[in-house]
Motif scaffolding. Structure first.
Motif, mmCIF file in Angstrom:
data_model
loop_
_atom_site.group_PDB
_atom_site.id
_atom_site.type_symbol
_atom_site.label_atom_id
_atom_site.label_comp_id
_atom_site.label_asym_id
_atom_site.label_seq_id
_atom_site.Cartn_x
_atom_site.Cartn_y
_atom_site.Cartn_z
ATOM 1 N N VAL A 7 0.841 -1.203 0.000
ATOM 2 C CA VAL A 7 0.000 0.000 0.000
ATOM 3 C C VAL A 7 0.874 1.251 0.000
ATOM 4 C CG1 VAL A 7 -1.703 1.298 1.318
ATOM 5 C CG2 VAL A 7 -1.919 -1.175 1.096
ATOM 6 N N LEU A 8 1.946 1.241 0.802
ATOM 7 C CA LEU A 8 2.863 2.379 0.840
ATOM 8 C C LEU A 8 3.529 2.588 -0.518
ATOM 9 C CD1 LEU A 8 4.332 4.574 2.466
ATOM 10 C CD2 LEU A 8 6.036 2.860 3.096
ATOM 11 N N GLY A 9 3.954 1.497 -1.145
ATOM 12 C CA GLY A 9 4.570 1.608 -2.460
ATOM 13 C C GLY A 9 3.601 2.136 -3.501
ATOM 14 N N LEU A 10 2.331 1.731 -3.418
ATOM 15 C CA LEU A 10 1.320 2.226 -4.355
ATOM 16 C C LEU A 10 1.118 3.731 -4.192
ATOM 17 C CD1 LEU A 10 -0.894 1.719 -6.463
ATOM 18 C CD2 LEU A 10 -2.453 1.217 -4.567
ATOM 19 N N ILE A 11 1.067 4.192 -2.949
ATOM 20 C CA ILE A 11 0.889 5.622 -2.692
ATOM 21 C C ILE A 11 2.074 6.424 -3.221
ATOM 22 C CG2 ILE A 11 0.686 7.359 -0.876
ATOM 23 C CD1 ILE A 11 -0.804 5.279 0.795
ATOM 24 N N VAL A 12 3.286 5.945 -2.949
ATOM 25 C CA VAL A 12 4.480 6.662 -3.407
ATOM 26 C C VAL A 12 4.571 6.645 -4.935
ATOM 27 C CG1 VAL A 12 6.999 6.734 -3.308
ATOM 28 C CG2 VAL A 12 5.695 6.180 -1.258
ATOM 29 N N SER A 13 4.211 5.525 -5.561
ATOM 30 C CA SER A 13 4.261 5.438 -7.020
ATOM 31 C C SER A 13 3.272 6.406 -7.670
ATOM 32 C CB SER A 13 3.954 4.002 -7.466
ATOM 33 O OG SER A 13 4.920 3.100 -6.961
ATOM 34 N N VAL A 14 2.047 6.448 -7.129
ATOM 35 C CA VAL A 14 1.048 7.385 -7.664
ATOM 36 C C VAL A 14 1.503 8.824 -7.447
ATOM 37 C CG1 VAL A 14 -1.329 8.197 -7.398
ATOM 38 C CG2 VAL A 14 -0.839 5.754 -7.390
ATOM 39 N N ALA A 15 2.110 9.104 -6.279
ATOM 40 C CA ALA A 15 2.613 10.454 -6.016
ATOM 41 C C ALA A 15 3.719 10.836 -7.003
ATOM 42 C CB ALA A 15 3.117 10.548 -4.575
ATOM 43 N N TRP A 16 4.608 9.893 -7.317
ATOM 44 C CA TRP A 16 5.685 10.149 -8.283
ATOM 45 C C TRP A 16 5.102 10.492 -9.655
ATOM 46 C CZ3 TRP A 16 10.287 11.645 -9.252
ATOM 47 C CH2 TRP A 16 11.351 11.418 -8.379
ATOM 48 N N ILE A 17 4.182 9.661 -10.127
ATOM 49 C CA ILE A 17 3.610 9.882 -11.461
ATOM 50 C C ILE A 17 2.821 11.186 -11.504
ATOM 51 C CG2 ILE A 17 1.978 8.963 -13.154
ATOM 52 C CD1 ILE A 17 2.807 6.171 -12.274
ATOM 53 N N ALA A 18 2.043 11.459 -10.461
ATOM 54 C CA ALA A 18 1.281 12.708 -10.419
ATOM 55 C C ALA A 18 2.202 13.914 -10.386
ATOM 56 C CB ALA A 18 0.355 12.709 -9.200
ATOM 57 N N HIS A 19 3.310 13.802 -9.654
ATOM 58 C CA HIS A 19 4.260 14.913 -9.580
ATOM 59 C C HIS A 19 4.902 15.183 -10.940
ATOM 60 C CE1 HIS A 19 7.340 17.564 -7.926
ATOM 61 N NE2 HIS A 19 8.234 16.867 -8.608
ATOM 62 N N ILE A 20 5.248 14.121 -11.666
ATOM 63 C CA ILE A 20 5.865 14.295 -12.984
ATOM 64 C C ILE A 20 4.889 14.974 -13.942
ATOM 65 C CG2 ILE A 20 6.766 13.048 -14.994
ATOM 66 C CD1 ILE A 20 7.880 10.981 -13.041
ATOM 67 N N VAL A 21 3.628 14.553 -13.899
ATOM 68 C CA VAL A 21 2.631 15.146 -14.798
ATOM 69 C C VAL A 21 2.354 16.594 -14.430
ATOM 70 C CG1 VAL A 21 0.235 14.992 -15.572
ATOM 71 C CG2 VAL A 21 1.598 12.913 -15.304
ATOM 72 N N ILE A 22 2.152 16.859 -13.138
ATOM 73 C CA ILE A 22 1.772 18.204 -12.703
ATOM 74 C C ILE A 22 2.922 19.189 -12.803
ATOM 75 C CG2 ILE A 22 1.011 19.548 -10.696
ATOM 76 C CD1 ILE A 22 -0.588 17.109 -9.802
ATOM 77 N N TYR A 23 4.128 18.748 -12.427
ATOM 78 C CA TYR A 23 5.242 19.697 -12.309
ATOM 79 C C TYR A 23 6.125 19.756 -13.550
ATOM 80 C CZ TYR A 23 9.347 22.029 -10.359
ATOM 81 O OH TYR A 23 10.381 22.895 -10.134
ATOM 82 N N LEU A 24 6.266 18.635 -14.283
ATOM 83 C CA LEU A 24 7.226 18.586 -15.382
ATOM 84 C C LEU A 24 6.576 18.624 -16.758
ATOM 85 C CD1 LEU A 24 9.755 15.951 -13.999
ATOM 86 C CD2 LEU A 24 9.988 18.435 -14.015
ATOM 87 N N LEU A 25 5.510 17.862 -16.947
ATOM 88 C CA LEU A 25 4.938 17.750 -18.284
ATOM 89 C C LEU A 25 4.039 18.926 -18.653
ATOM 90 C CD1 LEU A 25 4.116 13.931 -18.494
ATOM 91 C CD2 LEU A 25 6.162 15.159 -19.239
ATOM 92 N N ILE A 26 3.419 19.534 -17.674
ATOM 93 C CA ILE A 26 2.538 20.673 -17.941
ATOM 94 C C ILE A 26 3.346 21.961 -17.821
ATOM 95 C CG2 ILE A 26 0.488 21.929 -17.185
ATOM 96 C CD1 ILE A 26 -0.647 19.320 -16.166
ATOM 97 N N ASN A 27 3.280 22.778 -18.841
ATOM 98 C CA ASN A 27 4.039 24.034 -18.878
ATOM 99 C C ASN A 27 3.081 25.210 -19.063
ATOM 100 O OD1 ASN A 27 6.205 25.780 -18.922
ATOM 101 N ND2 ASN A 27 6.694 25.405 -21.075
ATOM 102 N N PRO A 28 3.015 26.130 -18.095
ATOM 103 C CA PRO A 28 3.731 26.168 -16.823
ATOM 104 C C PRO A 28 3.161 25.156 -15.827
ATOM 105 C CG PRO A 28 2.198 27.992 -16.943
ATOM 106 C CD PRO A 28 2.139 27.314 -18.278
ATOM 107 N N PRO A 29 3.956 24.773 -14.824
ATOM 108 C CA PRO A 29 3.497 23.761 -13.866
ATOM 109 C C PRO A 29 2.256 24.219 -13.120
ATOM 110 C CG PRO A 29 5.871 24.119 -13.690
ATOM 111 C CD PRO A 29 5.350 25.191 -14.579
#
Length: 211
Positions: A27-49
């Motif tokens: 469960v902890l790994g699932l939460i961290v994995s979803v947080a990683w993917i969401a962070h990449i989409v929100i902060y890196l892929l969308i311009n401006p973040p």
């Protein structure tokens, strides 16, 4: 099956605790994995973040206690490195249908072990660079951000890979593909063959028929 022997209760308790630990870590790994993917989409892929997301979380944790944000930052980086190690252990330098230097439990050759260790050490540099890019807002004005951020992204030829977020898009694509493969094949990626059920053979055979 309930374990047998003198310490059956202890073995059973450790088995149950082991499965509970796997559940909690999963469960902890699932939460961290979803947080990683969401962070990449929100902060890196969308311009401006849209939001600094995890960067803001780390900064708020630093306000609570000086090393709490740093510990959370290290945890996310170390989790990504563990994911890389797990992937290297499962794939073993797989080239389509040919596997070079596979890691097998109890049957790994020394050259295969050294090759995979070298592969993990090589990937650790990429993990550092990826984390420095993903958490640029939190790691600003640091030596890592200067080396793996501004300097590396200004090199001739490869700067376009960072300009168009090629690595981040590949990260999301491979994460989605891995999730689909896990769901389709029930996590059977280790290359280990399923144990065939052996036909039970009676322990004692009567050679003579008593009258």
């Amino acid at each position: 099956m309930y374990p047998q022997g003198e310490k059956a209760e202890t073995a059973w308790a450790m088995t149950v605790l082991g499965y509970l630990a796997k559940l909690v870590l999963g469960v902890l790994g699932l939460i961290v994995s979803v947080a990683w993917i969401a962070h990449i989409v929100i902060y890196l892929l969308i311009n401006p973040p849209l939001s600094p997301f995890l960067n803001g979380v780390f900064i708020k944790l630093d306000d609570v206690w000086g090393l709490l944000g740093t510990a959370a930052f290290a945890f996310f980086c170390f989790y990504l490195l563990l994911a890389v190690i797990a992937g290297a252990m499962m794939l073993g330098m797989r080239l389509v249908f040919i596997t070079i230097h596979p890691m097998k439990w109890g049957a790994t050759l020394m050259n295969s072990f050294l090759f995979n260790v070298g592969l993990i050490l090589l990937c650790s540099i990429s993990v550092i660079q990826f984390c420095a890019t993903s958490f640029a807002y939190y790691a600003q004005a640091t030596a890592a951000q200067e080396i793996f951020g501004h300097t590396l992204q200004s090199l001739r030829g490869i700067k376009y890979l960072y300009k168009y977020n090629v690595f981040q898009i590949a990260f999301i694509a491979l994460a989605g593909l891995t999730f689909v493969l896990y769901a389709a094949f029930f996590c059977n990626f280790s290359g280990m063959e399923k144990k065939k059920t052996k036909r039970q053979i009676p322990a004692f055979r009567l050679k003579h028929v008593l009258p």
